[in-house]
Design a protein around this motif. Sequence first.
Motif, PDB file in Angstrom:
ATOM      1  N   ALA A   1       0.863  -1.175   0.000  1.00 50.45           N
ATOM      2  CA  ALA A   1       0.000   0.000   0.000  1.00 50.45           C
ATOM      3  C   ALA A   1       0.905   1.232   0.000  1.00 50.45           C
ATOM      4  O   ALA A   1       2.024   1.189   0.522  1.00 50.45           O
ATOM      5  CB  ALA A   1      -0.892  -0.002   1.240  1.00 50.45           C
ATOM      6  N   LYS A   2       0.430   2.293  -0.568  1.00 51.03           N
ATOM      7  CA  LYS A   2       1.224   3.519  -0.619  1.00 51.03           C
ATOM      8  C   LYS A   2       1.358   4.109   0.783  1.00 51.03           C
ATOM      9  O   LYS A   2       0.463   3.983   1.615  1.00 51.03           O
ATOM     10  CB  LYS A   2       0.562   4.519  -1.551  1.00 51.03           C
ATOM     11  N   PRO A   3       2.471   4.780   1.057  1.00 57.08           N
ATOM     12  CA  PRO A   3       2.639   5.412   2.365  1.00 57.08           C
ATOM     13  C   PRO A   3       1.559   6.463   2.635  1.00 57.08           C
ATOM     14  O   PRO A   3       1.093   7.139   1.720  1.00 57.08           O
ATOM     15  CB  PRO A   3       4.016   6.078   2.258  1.00 57.08           C
TER      16      PRO A   3
ATOM     17  N   ARG B   1      -6.117  -1.746  -3.685  1.00 54.47           N
ATOM     18  CA  ARG B   1      -5.799  -0.332  -3.835  1.00 54.47           C
ATOM     19  C   ARG B   1      -6.534   0.464  -2.773  1.00 54.47           C
ATOM     20  O   ARG B   1      -7.550   0.028  -2.228  1.00 54.47           O
ATOM     21  CB  ARG B   1      -6.188   0.183  -5.220  1.00 54.47           C
ATOM     22  N   ALA B   2      -6.002   1.647  -2.469  1.00 62.79           N
ATOM     23  CA  ALA B   2      -6.695   2.566  -1.575  1.00 62.79           C
ATOM     24  C   ALA B   2      -7.910   3.111  -2.320  1.00 62.79           C
ATOM     25  O   ALA B   2      -7.879   3.285  -3.543  1.00 62.79           O
ATOM     26  CB  ALA B   2      -5.763   3.707  -1.175  1.00 62.79           C
ATOM     27  N   THR B   3      -8.985   3.348  -1.603  1.00 64.20           N
ATOM     28  CA  THR B   3     -10.192   3.860  -2.257  1.00 64.20           C
ATOM     29  C   THR B   3     -10.245   5.377  -2.148  1.00 64.20           C
ATOM     30  O   THR B   3      -9.574   5.986  -1.315  1.00 64.20           O
ATOM     31  CB  THR B   3     -11.461   3.279  -1.612  1.00 64.20           C
TER      32      THR B   3
ATOM     33  N   PHE C   1      -9.667   3.231   3.934  1.00 61.97           N
ATOM     34  CA  PHE C   1     -10.290   2.107   3.236  1.00 61.97           C
ATOM     35  C   PHE C   1      -9.362   1.635   2.120  1.00 61.97           C
ATOM     36  O   PHE C   1      -8.784   2.446   1.376  1.00 61.97           O
ATOM     37  CB  PHE C   1     -11.630   2.519   2.606  1.00 61.97           C
ATOM     38  N   HIS C   2      -9.223   0.316   1.998  1.00 57.20           N
ATOM     39  CA  HIS C   2      -8.492  -0.312   0.899  1.00 57.20           C
ATOM     40  C   HIS C   2      -9.368  -1.455   0.411  1.00 57.20           C
ATOM     41  O   HIS C   2      -9.873  -2.252   1.212  1.00 57.20           O
ATOM     42  CB  HIS C   2      -7.140  -0.858   1.362  1.00 57.20           C
ATOM     43  N   TRP C   3      -9.533  -1.537  -0.905  1.00 58.69           N
ATOM     44  CA  TRP C   3     -10.416  -2.533  -1.499  1.00 58.69           C
ATOM     45  C   TRP C   3      -9.610  -3.469  -2.382  1.00 58.69           C
ATOM     46  O   TRP C   3      -8.868  -3.028  -3.268  1.00 58.69           O
ATOM     47  CB  TRP C   3     -11.495  -1.815  -2.305  1.00 58.69           C
TER      48      TRP C   3
ATOM     49  N   TRP D   1       2.649  -0.281   3.913  1.00 57.32           N
ATOM     50  CA  TRP D   1       2.428  -1.606   4.487  1.00 57.32           C
ATOM     51  C   TRP D   1       2.101  -2.564   3.361  1.00 57.32           C
ATOM     52  O   TRP D   1       1.780  -2.149   2.259  1.00 57.32           O
ATOM     53  CB  TRP D   1       1.332  -1.584   5.565  1.00 57.32           C
ATOM     54  N   SER D   2       2.194  -3.834   3.624  1.00 56.56           N
ATOM     55  CA  SER D   2       1.965  -4.846   2.591  1.00 56.56           C
ATOM     56  C   SER D   2       0.583  -5.471   2.731  1.00 56.56           C
ATOM     57  O   SER D   2       0.184  -5.840   3.829  1.00 56.56           O
ATOM     58  CB  SER D   2       3.010  -5.959   2.678  1.00 56.56           C
ATOM     59  N   TYR D   3      -0.117  -5.563   1.618  1.00 57.90           N
ATOM     60  CA  TYR D   3      -1.382  -6.289   1.616  1.00 57.90           C
ATOM     61  C   TYR D   3      -1.065  -7.772   1.808  1.00 57.90           C
ATOM     62  O   TYR D   3      -0.097  -8.273   1.240  1.00 57.90           O
ATOM     63  CB  TYR D   3      -2.110  -6.100   0.285  1.00 57.90           C
ATOM     64  N   PRO D   4      -1.875  -8.503   2.561  1.00 60.69           N
ATOM     65  CA  PRO D   4      -1.634  -9.938   2.705  1.00 60.69           C
ATOM     66  C   PRO D   4      -1.763 -10.646   1.356  1.00 60.69           C
ATOM     67  O   PRO D   4      -2.603 -10.281   0.533  1.00 60.69           O
ATOM     68  CB  PRO D   4      -2.744 -10.400   3.648  1.00 60.69           C
TER      69      PRO D   4
END
Length: 125
Positions: A40-42, A63-65, A101-103, A50-53
């Motif tokens: 994920a972007k800072p 991605r971030a929403t 939120f991240h989708w 941080w890293s998406y699982p």
Amino acid sequence: MSAATLRSARAVQPVGRLMFSLFAVGVIAMFAPAAFAHDAKPTAAKPQGWSYPFACCANYDCRATHTGEVLEKPEGYVIAGTGEVVPMTDKRIKDSPDGEFHWCAHQAGLDAGKTICLFVPPRSF
């Protein structure tokens, strides 16, 4: 060198190349990094990102929403673009490490646009 010895030497060459190739592939596999999910972007909350699982994405599914893309309603989280409702108790709901939120959704095929994971900020009271 006799003809029989020459034929034996030629027969050994392909086997030697095969063994060397297998050895080289094994060494590369030992030192290659494991497969990781994308990052994920800072943000202000997580300046290092941080890293998406890995279970949530395949290097491009998350991605971030933007504001308004995910709406918190009594029935659950509504994905505005697809109308999908993800209940708040659904196992696909994850705590967002950065409070945003991240989708994560399928990008193609029959499941295109279907939520894999949804990272949500702490609920407001």
